[in-house]
Design an enzyme around this catalytic site. Sequence first.
Site, mmCIF file in Angstrom:
data_model
loop_
_atom_site.group_PDB
_atom_site.id
_atom_site.type_symbol
_atom_site.label_atom_id
_atom_site.label_comp_id
_atom_site.label_asym_id
_atom_site.label_seq_id
_atom_site.Cartn_x
_atom_site.Cartn_y
_atom_site.Cartn_z
ATOM 1 N N HIS A 1 -18.073 18.653 -21.534
ATOM 2 C CA HIS A 1 -17.730 17.467 -20.745
ATOM 3 C C HIS A 1 -17.771 17.822 -19.266
ATOM 4 O O HIS A 1 -17.608 18.976 -18.894
ATOM 5 C CB HIS A 1 -16.361 16.930 -21.147
ATOM 6 C CG HIS A 1 -16.409 16.151 -22.425
ATOM 7 N ND1 HIS A 1 -15.876 14.886 -22.544
ATOM 8 C CD2 HIS A 1 -16.957 16.447 -23.635
ATOM 9 C CE1 HIS A 1 -16.079 14.438 -23.775
ATOM 10 N NE2 HIS A 1 -16.725 15.378 -24.457
ATOM 11 N N GLU A 2 -18.019 16.788 -18.437
ATOM 12 C CA GLU A 2 -18.377 17.004 -17.033
ATOM 13 C C GLU A 2 -19.500 18.048 -16.963
ATOM 14 O O GLU A 2 -19.415 19.037 -16.240
ATOM 15 C CB GLU A 2 -17.177 17.450 -16.191
ATOM 16 C CG GLU A 2 -16.059 16.419 -16.103
ATOM 17 C CD GLU A 2 -15.200 16.391 -17.364
ATOM 18 O OE1 GLU A 2 -14.856 15.287 -17.844
ATOM 19 O OE2 GLU A 2 -14.876 17.476 -17.877
ATOM 20 N N ASN B 1 -12.776 5.693 -8.975
ATOM 21 C CA ASN B 1 -12.428 6.133 -10.322
ATOM 22 C C ASN B 1 -12.913 7.539 -10.663
ATOM 23 O O ASN B 1 -12.715 7.993 -11.785
ATOM 24 C CB ASN B 1 -13.006 5.166 -11.360
ATOM 25 C CG ASN B 1 -12.228 3.861 -11.405
ATOM 26 O OD1 ASN B 1 -11.033 3.842 -11.169
ATOM 27 N ND2 ASN B 1 -12.913 2.774 -11.692
ATOM 28 N N GLU C 1 -13.039 6.791 -22.265
ATOM 29 C CA GLU C 1 -11.740 6.901 -21.603
ATOM 30 C C GLU C 1 -11.613 6.001 -20.380
ATOM 31 O O GLU C 1 -10.496 5.634 -19.994
ATOM 32 C CB GLU C 1 -11.458 8.358 -21.212
ATOM 33 C CG GLU C 1 -12.346 8.925 -20.143
ATOM 34 C CD GLU C 1 -13.629 9.531 -20.688
ATOM 35 O OE1 GLU C 1 -14.300 10.274 -19.947
ATOM 36 O OE2 GLU C 1 -13.973 9.252 -21.855
ATOM 37 N N HIS D 1 -10.152 23.334 -27.399
ATOM 38 C CA HIS D 1 -10.417 22.662 -26.127
ATOM 39 C C HIS D 1 -10.173 23.630 -24.984
ATOM 40 O O HIS D 1 -9.122 24.273 -24.915
ATOM 41 C CB HIS D 1 -9.510 21.441 -25.959
ATOM 42 C CG HIS D 1 -9.763 20.691 -24.677
ATOM 43 N ND1 HIS D 1 -8.795 20.507 -23.705
ATOM 44 C CD2 HIS D 1 -10.873 20.099 -24.203
ATOM 45 C CE1 HIS D 1 -9.302 19.827 -22.694
ATOM 46 N NE2 HIS D 1 -10.571 19.570 -22.965
ATOM 47 N N HIS D 2 -11.173 23.752 -24.097
ATOM 48 C CA HIS D 2 -11.062 24.578 -22.903
ATOM 49 C C HIS D 2 -11.298 23.709 -21.681
ATOM 50 O O HIS D 2 -12.441 23.436 -21.319
ATOM 51 C CB HIS D 2 -12.101 25.707 -22.915
ATOM 52 C CG HIS D 2 -11.874 26.752 -23.946
ATOM 53 N ND1 HIS D 2 -12.847 27.667 -24.309
ATOM 54 C CD2 HIS D 2 -10.781 27.045 -24.708
ATOM 55 C CE1 HIS D 2 -12.361 28.474 -25.238
ATOM 56 N NE2 HIS D 2 -11.109 28.111 -25.499
ATOM 57 N N GLU D 3 -10.235 23.244 -21.052
ATOM 58 C CA GLU D 3 -10.368 22.564 -19.766
ATOM 59 C C GLU D 3 -10.340 23.629 -18.679
ATOM 60 O O GLU D 3 -9.306 24.260 -18.453
ATOM 61 C CB GLU D 3 -9.263 21.536 -19.554
ATOM 62 C CG GLU D 3 -9.290 20.882 -18.176
ATOM 63 C CD GLU D 3 -10.645 20.305 -17.810
ATOM 64 O OE1 GLU D 3 -11.255 20.806 -16.849
ATOM 65 O OE2 GLU D 3 -11.094 19.366 -18.494
ATOM 66 N N GLU E 1 -20.854 15.140 -22.842
ATOM 67 C CA GLU E 1 -20.492 13.854 -22.253
ATOM 68 C C GLU E 1 -21.624 13.462 -21.296
ATOM 69 O O GLU E 1 -22.689 13.062 -21.721
ATOM 70 C CB GLU E 1 -19.151 13.983 -21.552
ATOM 71 C CG GLU E 1 -18.549 12.681 -21.078
ATOM 72 C CD GLU E 1 -17.295 12.925 -20.263
ATOM 73 O OE1 GLU E 1 -16.360 12.122 -20.373
ATOM 74 O OE2 GLU E 1 -17.250 13.906 -19.505
#
Length: 704
Positions: A485-486, A197, A510, A415-417, A504
């Site tokens: 996040h990450e 996962n 999620e 949001h900045h991925e 996160e």
Amino acid sequence: MRNVLFILFGVVLLFGCSNKTITYYKVNSPDRNLVLNFNLNQKGEPFYTVAFNNKIVIDTSYLGFDFIDAKSLKSDFKIVNFNFSTFNETWQMPWGEQTDVVNHYKELKVELQETTESNRKLNIVFKVYNDGIGFRYEFPEQPYFKEALITEENTEFNLTEDYKTFWIPGDWDIYEHLYSTTKLSEVNALKYVGHVNLAQTYIPNNAVNTPVTMVGNDGVHLSFHEAALVDYSGMTLEVDTKNLNLKSVLVGSKNSDYKVKRTLPFHTPWRTVQISNSAADLIESKLIVNLNEPNTLEDISWFKPMKYTGVWWEMHLGKSSWDYGMEMVDGEWKDTGKAHGRHGATTENVKQFIDFSAQNNIGGVLVEGWNTGWERWIGFEDREGVFDFVTTYPDYDLEEVVKYAKAKGVEIIMHHETSAATETYTKQQDTAFALMQSLGIHSVKTGYVGKILPKGEYHHGQYMVNHYNKTVEKAAQYQVAINAHEPIKATGLRRTYPNTISREGLRGQEFNAWAEDGGNPPEHLPIVAFTRMLAGPIDFTPGIFNIKFDDYKPNNQVNTTLAQQLALYVVIYSPIQMAADLVEHYEVNPVPLQFIRDVGVNWQETKVLNGEVGDFVTIARKERITGNWFVGGITDENARTLDIDFGFLDTDETYQAIIYKDGQNAHWNDNPLDLEIETLQITKDTKLSIPLAEGGGFAMSIIK
């Protein structure tokens, strides 16, 4: 005279049968329940021990370093100087779990020097609090030691009991594992290698990530972590299951033979051990933030804690997508008429969230999938240059959305991925943050899904620690707050840089929508509260009302009751809290929605009323400004009744309490939506017993 008194207090002389004198350098906690002893053995190796309530909890544990092309720094030492001191202050959190934080400790600083020809120097600083210890290494400036190329830090924690341990594997690339509960002697991190996962994972040792929490047979609670992680590699703890020993293993890189490169002088992060008689005291401890430097930002009034909604959960359900359906033509993203019509971040859809937020006391809206590049970032090795963080898809008018939101009193969250393409993001941060500043946007959620670029680096190595921290510093220049996040682990730097608002760094909500292993089990969050949450705020995204999402993914669900989803707004701390579900699911459930409208996000005071690691926890928090209290309690897969004592309320005051609790037939799987509402008057003398269903919880608003 004062220094002489400190020395007499801090040094203990013991006379053995050989008539040789052994000197122990001893420092107590302010309440004298914790005692740390430091010494050198006959080989000149530095070690320490820790006693709690007159019992050794960390036995002889050695300290030192290995280097490239240099002798290890761990023996042949002599003590050339030492100093004892006491410090006591109260500082204020600009936002947080409480307003006032007491920072009270006793300190021992030991200056060491090698007796060999190299003559290198090393200082070790110990701070002993009532709630635990922190220590770090200092490499002072010295004539023949200019640069440290560290291959390993040999910090030991030698335990005296086979503790019940709550752990995730020491993954160099991700923290998104489920927690295991075993004896320390049964830790087997290597069985999680290559988890199906996870977007990225690398587990090279039988090690655990921190915070790792343990419970002893006599009720002693320990939690191991680190504080002030700056320009250094993240620390995992290798487990010697036979000897019950933990030893630091720094996260490395495929691009160098060393794990840390530093120019002297410098100091390491703090190595921390929270120690208490109860699980509740672990949560109330402020050891981690206290070991960080004070606030370095002058004006932080531009950020306000808030609840938020957003274009996010619908993508995980499959209702919509992040990408628009554009194509790369001659090096540019162009609309070639192949849009698939399922794009989530449209102007119209975002306005729907803005309207809902404005009507329900929710301050922000997160928009994911607004910028070009989502069509090709997953699965591609070369992800540099995919996102530019300023170019919108054709169906999203950023300026119009921001203008509309401001008129409604709502803030857009950017949001900045990055797709873990760090060089692209670093080059474009000034442009991206300047755009946000020009539009009055003060918060961004960053993401780093995938293997790190440049290749060979890991999410938790020195390269990425520096990237994450420099991003926070850069964002502060543009009055932007970071929700990562990450991420790299939280180590209390939110004190130094309060624009580090949340992150996160755990297996989040999620996973319930798409994980192949059935999502997060009911025990997950009762463990998280006493492990990951000890490190700092968590952006967990609670508030899922449509718990069995059969219309979208009939094989997945959230393993919770509706009452527990409400409780998470109090139990899991963050200065930003998402109402994560779809607008239509809230609109048909106005009764539980009322709690989300009412609940605070910024706290004057926090009380942990009860709890056991992995089983249950109840937390009460007093909102700043209003003085209203909110209480949340959650349990694992076991039903239980929790006794609540309201002695934390003001004397001679009567309050109205609205309780949202599991119904008589509630069950996380069989009947998760069974909810009862009860309203009553209470005082500080009131005591209530509240039943919780399997996987359930309760939430409570308490208003004068």
